[in-house]
Motif scaffolding. Structure first.
Motif, mmCIF file in Angstrom:
data_model
loop_
_atom_site.group_PDB
_atom_site.id
_atom_site.type_symbol
_atom_site.label_atom_id
_atom_site.label_comp_id
_atom_site.label_asym_id
_atom_site.label_seq_id
_atom_site.Cartn_x
_atom_site.Cartn_y
_atom_site.Cartn_z
ATOM 1 N N LEU A 7 18.285 -52.707 -11.894
ATOM 2 C CA LEU A 7 19.375 -53.674 -12.051
ATOM 3 C C LEU A 7 20.010 -53.559 -13.432
ATOM 4 C CD1 LEU A 7 17.794 -56.832 -10.358
ATOM 5 C CD2 LEU A 7 19.502 -55.274 -9.390
ATOM 6 N N LEU A 27 24.157 -60.583 -7.756
ATOM 7 C CA LEU A 27 23.199 -60.136 -6.755
ATOM 8 C C LEU A 27 23.158 -61.140 -5.603
ATOM 9 C CD1 LEU A 27 20.999 -57.814 -6.544
ATOM 10 C CD2 LEU A 27 19.371 -59.531 -7.338
ATOM 11 N N ALA A 32 17.851 -61.241 -3.963
ATOM 12 C CA ALA A 32 18.172 -62.512 -4.614
ATOM 13 C C ALA A 32 17.411 -63.675 -3.997
ATOM 14 C CB ALA A 32 19.679 -62.781 -4.520
ATOM 15 N N ILE A 43 19.836 -53.001 -2.054
ATOM 16 C CA ILE A 43 20.117 -53.886 -3.184
ATOM 17 C C ILE A 43 21.596 -54.229 -3.083
ATOM 18 C CG2 ILE A 43 20.334 -54.029 -5.698
ATOM 19 C CD1 ILE A 43 17.819 -52.374 -5.934
ATOM 20 N N PHE A 45 25.042 -56.290 -4.081
ATOM 21 C CA PHE A 45 25.685 -57.024 -5.178
ATOM 22 C C PHE A 45 27.202 -56.979 -5.040
ATOM 23 C CE2 PHE A 45 24.813 -52.742 -6.730
ATOM 24 C CZ PHE A 45 25.970 -52.349 -7.402
ATOM 25 N N LEU A 142 23.905 -61.043 -12.660
ATOM 26 C CA LEU A 142 23.401 -59.899 -13.428
ATOM 27 C C LEU A 142 24.204 -59.688 -14.703
ATOM 28 C CD1 LEU A 142 22.804 -57.315 -10.541
ATOM 29 C CD2 LEU A 142 21.194 -58.960 -11.530
#
Length: 267
Positions: A7, A27, A32, A43, A45, A142
């Protein structure tokens, strides 16, 4: 490389590329909200920018995404990252369906890799409303200020339409063309998540939706939901569809669709 290091790298790469145009990186999804499975989860985002991206930005961001995927495929899994870049002007006031500048996911990866001019962007996406609500309500900032400090909450009618659009699209696809990319596990847990929301107003992850479903759905559907949760938690990607009985799944889709419609009409 652990997920936090990854991240941090994502933030560093986007800050370097977008510089002052970058407002925030947010995120959402399983990482999350819990339930992230390193062997098969994306992942997810969202990136918010002030001004339109240039063709050079688009080309470089595609290369960033591909390099991150290649790094993740060694450390974690083949899915990697999924992200969308949105102009701030569409968040205040909120525009639905939401236009986006750039989108990258597993589905588009090889197109970005083989065609340097490829771009998934300049379109509208109903899914962004639900992703933004999750990022707003349960996500993780983030980079930049939290979404709640920058923008008004998104109207619940847009969130509902967004999640209904997703689950209806999944149901139609799995009925018409039992898919390889869209898993029965995803469909089952997503239906649970939608019914959870329309009955109790809870914004949940797919896993949390499944756990709710085990408690509140008719008993004959519980083995299906248990299987979906087990499949989601397992590290075996090859059998995501093989253990699901199509007839049971179709009965589940019909029941859940009717329950969702009935709960909506009662409100």
């Amino acid at each position: 490389m652990n997920t936090q290091a990854l991240l941090d790298k994502i933030v560093a790469l986007f800050r370097e590329e977008l510089k002052g145009n970058l407002i925030g990186i947010y995120l959402h999804g399983s990482l999350a909200m819990g339930g992230f499975n390193p062997t098969k989860s994306d992942i997810d985002f969202l990136v918010v920018v002030r001004e339109k991206l240039t063709p050079v930005n688009n080309s470089r961001i595609a290369k960033i995404a591909l390099s991150l995927h290649d790094e993740m495929s060694v450390m974690f899994n083949e899915r990697g990252i999924e992200f969308t870049i949105i102009l701030e002007m569409y968040l205040k006031p909120f525009v639905y369906p939401t236009p986006f500048e750039f989108h990258y996911s597993d589905y588009h990866r090889e197109k970005y890799r083989t065609d340097e001019n490829y771009l998934c962007g300049g379109l509208e996406d109903k899914d962004l409303a639900s992703q933004l609500v999750v990022a707003y309500e349960r996500g993780r900032t983030l980079y930049g200020k939290p979404l709640s400090e920058l923008y008004e909450p998104i109207n619940s009618q847009y969130y509902l339409d967004s999640i209904l659009n997703d689950v209806e699209g999944c149901a139609n696809e799995i009925i018409d063309n039992p898919p390889t990319n869209l898993t029965s596990m995803y469909l089952t847990l997503n239906f649970c998540r939608v019914l959870y929301y329309v009955t109790e107003g809870k914004i949940s992850s797919k896993r949390e939706g499944g756990e709710w479903g085990i408690t509140y759905l008719p008993q004959h559907f519980q083995p299906l939901v248990y299987l979906a949760i087990y499949t989601d938690e397992s590290s075996d990607r090859e059998n995501d569809n093989s253990n699901f009985d199509l007839q049971s799944l179709l009965a589940f889709v019909e029941y859940m669709t009717n329950e969702i419609k009935q709960n909506i009409s009662n409100h």
